[in-house]
Scaffold this active site. Structure first.
Site, PDB file in Angstrom:
ATOM      1  N   LYS A  13       1.282  -1.638  -0.217  1.00 47.31           N
ATOM      2  CA  LYS A  13       0.064   0.038   0.400  1.00 47.31           C
ATOM      3  C   LYS A  13       0.880   1.007   0.028  1.00 47.31           C
ATOM      4  CE  LYS A  13      -2.089  -1.146   4.027  1.00 47.31           C
ATOM      5  NZ  LYS A  13      -1.465  -2.198   4.068  1.00 47.31           N
ATOM      6  N   ARG A  85      -9.737   0.931   8.182  1.00 53.93           N
ATOM      7  CA  ARG A  85      -9.457  -1.144   8.781  1.00 53.93           C
ATOM      8  C   ARG A  85     -10.260  -1.153   9.549  1.00 53.93           C
ATOM      9  NH1 ARG A  85      -3.204  -1.572   9.791  1.00 53.93           N
ATOM     10  NH2 ARG A  85      -3.010   0.431   8.590  1.00 53.93           N
ATOM     11  N   ARG A 124      11.896  -5.395   4.899  1.00 55.95           N
ATOM     12  CA  ARG A 124      11.458  -3.968   4.181  1.00 55.95           C
ATOM     13  C   ARG A 124      12.731  -3.389   5.177  1.00 55.95           C
ATOM     14  NH1 ARG A 124       5.636  -1.893   5.689  1.00 55.95           N
ATOM     15  NH2 ARG A 124       6.441  -2.728   7.745  1.00 55.95           N
ATOM     16  N   ARG A 152      10.948  -0.920  10.732  1.00 53.69           N
ATOM     17  CA  ARG A 152      10.320  -1.171  11.578  1.00 53.69           C
ATOM     18  C   ARG A 152      10.292  -1.395  12.694  1.00 53.69           C
ATOM     19  NH1 ARG A 152       4.834   0.257   8.393  1.00 53.69           N
ATOM     20  NH2 ARG A 152       3.603  -0.882   9.693  1.00 53.69           N
ATOM     21  N   ARG A 163      -0.387  -8.590  13.380  1.00 54.74           N
ATOM     22  CA  ARG A 163      -1.715  -7.658  12.681  1.00 54.74           C
ATOM     23  C   ARG A 163      -2.558  -8.083  11.039  1.00 54.74           C
ATOM     24  NH1 ARG A 163       4.036  -5.760  11.162  1.00 54.74           N
ATOM     25  NH2 ARG A 163       3.736  -4.153  10.001  1.00 54.74           N
TER      26      ARG A 163
HETATM   27  P1  AP5 Z   1       4.705  -1.919   1.523  1.00 54.88           P
HETATM   28  O1  AP5 Z   1       4.535  -0.799   0.853  1.00 54.88           O
HETATM   29  O2  AP5 Z   1       5.311  -1.004   3.078  1.00 54.88           O
HETATM   30  O3  AP5 Z   1       3.337  -2.241   2.523  1.00 54.88           O
HETATM   31  P2  AP5 Z   1       2.208  -1.952   3.215  1.00 54.88           P
HETATM   32  O4  AP5 Z   1       1.000  -2.583   2.675  1.00 54.88           O
HETATM   33  O5  AP5 Z   1       2.122  -0.248   3.697  1.00 54.88           O
HETATM   34  O6  AP5 Z   1       1.992  -2.286   4.569  1.00 54.88           O
HETATM   35  P3  AP5 Z   1       2.567  -1.824   6.084  1.00 54.88           P
HETATM   36  O7  AP5 Z   1       3.414  -2.814   6.777  1.00 54.88           O
HETATM   37  O8  AP5 Z   1       2.996  -0.656   5.845  1.00 54.88           O
HETATM   38  O9  AP5 Z   1       0.831  -2.078   6.187  1.00 54.88           O
HETATM   39  P4  AP5 Z   1       0.525  -1.321   7.788  1.00 54.88           P
HETATM   40  O10 AP5 Z   1      -0.813  -1.710   7.534  1.00 54.88           O
HETATM   41  O11 AP5 Z   1       0.839  -3.263   8.333  1.00 54.88           O
HETATM   42  O12 AP5 Z   1       0.665  -0.432   8.892  1.00 54.88           O
HETATM   43  P5  AP5 Z   1       0.996   1.021   8.526  1.00 54.88           P
HETATM   44  O13 AP5 Z   1       2.187   1.894   8.238  1.00 54.88           O
HETATM   45  O14 AP5 Z   1      -0.428   1.139   7.906  1.00 54.88           O
HETATM   46  O15 AP5 Z   1       5.905  -3.076   1.171  1.00 54.88           O
HETATM   47  C1  AP5 Z   1       6.076  -3.582   2.170  1.00 54.88           C
HETATM   48  C2  AP5 Z   1       7.270  -4.305   2.018  1.00 54.88           C
HETATM   49  O16 AP5 Z   1       7.445  -5.225   0.361  1.00 54.88           O
HETATM   50  C3  AP5 Z   1       8.392  -3.098   1.602  1.00 54.88           C
HETATM   51  O17 AP5 Z   1      10.099  -3.110   1.258  1.00 54.88           O
HETATM   52  C4  AP5 Z   1       8.436  -2.797  -0.187  1.00 54.88           C
HETATM   53  O18 AP5 Z   1       9.769  -2.772  -0.568  1.00 54.88           O
HETATM   54  C5  AP5 Z   1       8.120  -4.635  -0.880  1.00 54.88           C
HETATM   55  N1  AP5 Z   1       7.518  -4.716  -1.676  1.00 54.88           N
HETATM   56  C6  AP5 Z   1       6.194  -4.034  -1.879  1.00 54.88           C
HETATM   57  N2  AP5 Z   1       5.674  -4.409  -3.132  1.00 54.88           N
HETATM   58  C7  AP5 Z   1       6.506  -5.252  -3.415  1.00 54.88           C
HETATM   59  C8  AP5 Z   1       6.168  -6.462  -4.385  1.00 54.88           C
HETATM   60  N3  AP5 Z   1       5.589  -5.929  -5.570  1.00 54.88           N
HETATM   61  N4  AP5 Z   1       7.464  -6.934  -5.064  1.00 54.88           N
HETATM   62  C9  AP5 Z   1       7.951  -7.292  -4.447  1.00 54.88           C
HETATM   63  N5  AP5 Z   1       8.100  -6.418  -2.920  1.00 54.88           N
HETATM   64  C10 AP5 Z   1       7.557  -5.734  -3.048  1.00 54.88           C
HETATM   65  O19 AP5 Z   1       0.190   1.201  10.037  1.00 54.88           O
HETATM   66  C11 AP5 Z   1       0.323   0.440  11.137  1.00 54.88           C
HETATM   67  C12 AP5 Z   1       0.650   0.612  12.670  1.00 54.88           C
HETATM   68  O20 AP5 Z   1      -0.390   1.879  12.492  1.00 54.88           O
HETATM   69  C13 AP5 Z   1      -0.617  -0.198  12.670  1.00 54.88           C
HETATM   70  O21 AP5 Z   1       0.185  -1.239  13.024  1.00 54.88           O
HETATM   71  C14 AP5 Z   1      -2.123   0.255  13.272  1.00 54.88           C
HETATM   72  O22 AP5 Z   1      -1.046   0.741  15.150  1.00 54.88           O
HETATM   73  C15 AP5 Z   1      -1.513   1.888  13.456  1.00 54.88           C
HETATM   74  N6  AP5 Z   1      -2.711   2.775  12.546  1.00 54.88           N
HETATM   75  C16 AP5 Z   1      -2.333   2.922  11.305  1.00 54.88           C
HETATM   76  N7  AP5 Z   1      -3.476   2.777  10.442  1.00 54.88           N
HETATM   77  C17 AP5 Z   1      -4.748   2.544  11.445  1.00 54.88           C
HETATM   78  C18 AP5 Z   1      -6.302   2.647  11.127  1.00 54.88           C
HETATM   79  N8  AP5 Z   1      -6.693   2.976  10.592  1.00 54.88           N
HETATM   80  N9  AP5 Z   1      -6.855   2.349  12.670  1.00 54.88           N
HETATM   81  C19 AP5 Z   1      -6.177   1.946  14.051  1.00 54.88           C
HETATM   82  N10 AP5 Z   1      -4.677   1.876  13.078  1.00 54.88           N
HETATM   83  C20 AP5 Z   1      -3.795   2.411  13.123  1.00 54.88           C
HETATM   84 ZN    ZN Z   2       2.538   0.736   4.738  1.00 55.48          ZN
END
Ligand code: AP5
Ligand code: ZN
Length: 208
Positions: A13, A85, A124, A152, A163
């Protein structure tokens, strides 16, 4: 353009939202980035959300909705990454959009099996200098990014598993919520980063 990128942790994402933002000029709004920025700044809110974040748990709906709202208001055109979410957040978003008098154009679900996601999250790294996301094997940092490249706090095996479980329980049902409203499209996120971007641009009707 007002779109939501839905998908499990590691689906790409953040990676794809940044690339779409560059191509379309729409603002990338990531609630995860907002949470990490508050933690880094050491604010009272940051202290409140840190425990949830580090354990891989969801921050309570009311807090996350209040964090996201001003950003929705500021930017006319946006890509939401990681929000909504839960169904409560989706309803809060609907209300906020109604107040603003605007609608959603599309909700795109990025799909990949859990084994792929776990491999991506363990490789990552994020640049502290530029905020850019890389992967040790699939997308290594270029020489012009000075780093340092950090892992992270929530990319531990235990937090990753939690998660993903929360995603399947609470977030995946949103696909039905948006499908009922005729907004959902799904994209196979197991392909290369470039191929997924091309598919997203096609689905969104943006010229390459
Ligand atoms: P990346 O693009 O970083 O993946 P992502 O989908 O953004 O995954 P996240 O881990 O960031 O999602 P998340 O939901 O856990 O975390 P968030 O920050 O939103 O890609 C991942 C890796 O794969 C990278 O190394 C990339 O290079 C590689 N990659 C990508 N595409 C690829 C491909 N096609 N091929 C090969 N490699 C690839 O949230 C963090 C925390 O914040 C949550 O746990 C929660 O505590 C809080 N939070 C955030 N939003 C909310 C909400 N709405 N409600 C409640 N709590 C929330
Ligand atoms: Zn992310």
């Amino acid at each position: 353009m007002r779109i939501i990128l839905l998908g499990p942790q590691g689906a790409g994402k953040g990676t794809q939202a940044a690339r779409l933002s560059e191509r379309t000029g729409a603002r990338h709004i990531s609630t995860g980035d907002l949470v990490r920025a508050e933690i880094k700044a050491g604010t009272e809110l940051g202290r409140k959300v840190q425990e949830y974040n580090d354990r891989g748990e969801l921050v309570p709906d009311e807090i996350i909705v209040e964090m996201a709202k001003p950003h929705l208001r500021e930017a006319g055109s946006w890509i939401l990454d990681g929000f909504p979410r839960t169904e409560a957040q989706a309803r809060a978003l609907d209300e906020a959009l109604e107040e603003l008098g605007v609608g959603l154009d599309r909700v795109v679900a990025l799909e990949a099996p859990d084994e792929v996601l776990v491999r991506r999250l363990s490789g990552r790294r994020q640049s502290e200098a530029t905020g850019r996301i890389y992967h040790l094997e699939h997308d290594p940092p270029p020489p012009d990014d000075p780093g340092p490249f950090v892992q992270r706090k929530d990319d531990t095996e235990e937090a990753i598993r939690r998660r993903l479980r929360l995603y399947h329980e609470q977030t995946e049902p949103l696909k039905g919520y948006y499908a009922e409203r005729g907004l959902l499209a799904t994209v196979d996120a197991t392909r290369s980063i470039e191929e997924v971007t091309e598919e997203l641009l096609r689905v969104l009707g943006v010229g390459a």
